[in-house]
Scaffold this active site. Sequence first.
Site, short mmCIF file in Angstrom:
data_model
loop_
_atom_site.label_atom_id
_atom_site.label_comp_id
_atom_site.label_asym_id
_atom_site.label_seq_id
_atom_site.Cartn_x
_atom_site.Cartn_y
_atom_site.Cartn_z
N HIS A 1 -69.28 -5.40 21.22
CA HIS A 1 -69.11 -3.95 21.33
C HIS A 1 -69.42 -3.55 22.76
O HIS A 1 -70.34 -4.10 23.37
CB HIS A 1 -70.09 -3.21 20.40
N ASN B 1 -64.80 -9.16 16.24
CA ASN B 1 -64.28 -9.33 17.60
C ASN B 1 -65.38 -9.52 18.64
O ASN B 1 -65.21 -9.19 19.81
CB ASN B 1 -63.33 -8.19 17.95
N TYR C 1 -72.17 3.61 14.02
CA TYR C 1 -70.70 3.72 13.93
C TYR C 1 -70.26 4.99 13.21
O TYR C 1 -69.12 5.07 12.74
CB TYR C 1 -70.12 2.48 13.24
N LYS D 1 -71.85 -9.36 18.59
CA LYS D 1 -71.75 -9.10 17.15
C LYS D 1 -72.05 -10.35 16.30
O LYS D 1 -72.08 -11.47 16.82
CB LYS D 1 -70.35 -8.56 16.84
N GLU E 1 -75.76 5.62 23.36
CA GLU E 1 -75.93 4.32 22.69
C GLU E 1 -77.11 3.54 23.25
O GLU E 1 -77.80 2.84 22.50
CB GLU E 1 -74.63 3.52 22.82
P1 IDP Z 1 -63.67 -1.01 20.31
O1 IDP Z 1 -64.81 -1.86 19.76
O2 IDP Z 1 -62.68 -1.83 21.08
O3 IDP Z 1 -64.16 0.20 21.08
P2 IDP Z 1 -63.08 0.83 18.10
O4 IDP Z 1 -61.73 1.45 17.85
O5 IDP Z 1 -64.15 1.71 18.66
O6 IDP Z 1 -62.85 -0.47 19.03
O7 IDP Z 1 -63.56 0.20 16.73
C1 IDP Z 1 -64.91 -0.19 16.54
C2 IDP Z 1 -64.92 -1.52 15.85
O8 IDP Z 1 -64.38 -1.38 14.54
C3 IDP Z 1 -64.05 -2.62 16.48
O9 IDP Z 1 -64.66 -3.26 17.58
C4 IDP Z 1 -63.85 -3.55 15.32
O10 IDP Z 1 -65.00 -4.36 15.07
C5 IDP Z 1 -63.68 -2.56 14.16
N1 IDP Z 1 -62.27 -2.20 13.95
C6 IDP Z 1 -61.49 -1.40 14.73
N2 IDP Z 1 -60.25 -1.27 14.22
C7 IDP Z 1 -60.25 -2.01 13.08
C8 IDP Z 1 -59.23 -2.29 12.08
O11 IDP Z 1 -58.11 -1.82 12.14
N3 IDP Z 1 -59.61 -3.11 11.05
C9 IDP Z 1 -60.88 -3.65 10.94
N4 IDP Z 1 -61.83 -3.40 11.84
C10 IDP Z 1 -61.53 -2.60 12.90
MG MG Z 2 -65.30 1.80 20.40
#
Ligand code: IDP
Ligand code: MG
Length: 140
Positions: free
Chosen positions: A117, A114, A51, A11, A128
């Site tokens: 992905h 983070n 997304y 990312k 994907e």
């Molecule tokens: P993942 O990437 O671990 O699968 P997901 O729940 O699919 O997590 O969420 C997709 C992305 O959305 C996350 O990797 C992160 O970048 C963002 N995200 C998820 N939850 C939050 C939140 O509570 N606040 C801000 N961004 C979030």
């Molecule tokens: Mg996810």
Amino acid sequence: MPIERTLSIIKPDATKRNLTGLINAKFEKAGLRIIAQKRLQLTRSMAEKFYEIHKDRPFYNDLVNFMISAPVLVQVLEGNNAVKLNRDVMGATNPDDADEGTIRKEFAKSIEANSVHGSDSLENAQIEISFFFANIELVV
Ligand code: IDP
Ligand code: MG
């Protein structure tokens, strides 16, 4: 164990900090092979579509803005149980909850920024991967 393929994205927070090599080393050390990789500047419509599953979540707009804030590296990783193995190497979504040694524990800046992905199921991995790559680009 089944050989699988999964979609990975390094990312913007990580590409900006020049961390792609360190992150790829984590994948390779875990036994994941990078069989396709390209650096892209996502457009807003690409990020929104990728997304779409999260479009009703409160963080959706911020997430889309973050994902287009700098280039990303999109990748296909192949290996035994690649979908789950990659999720294990990535660590929990929130770096505060991620295990020691995971990518997110070491590199993530926040729950949003983070660093990586990874597809969450084999079915989503196939969707994907085809979002970003043609079959001819996947080279074992
Ligand atoms: P993942 O990437 O671990 O699968 P997901 O729940 O699919 O997590 O969420 C997709 C992305 O959305 C996350 O990797 C992160 O970048 C963002 N995200 C998820 N939850 C939050 C939140 O509570 N606040 C801000 N961004 C979030
Ligand atoms: Mg996810």
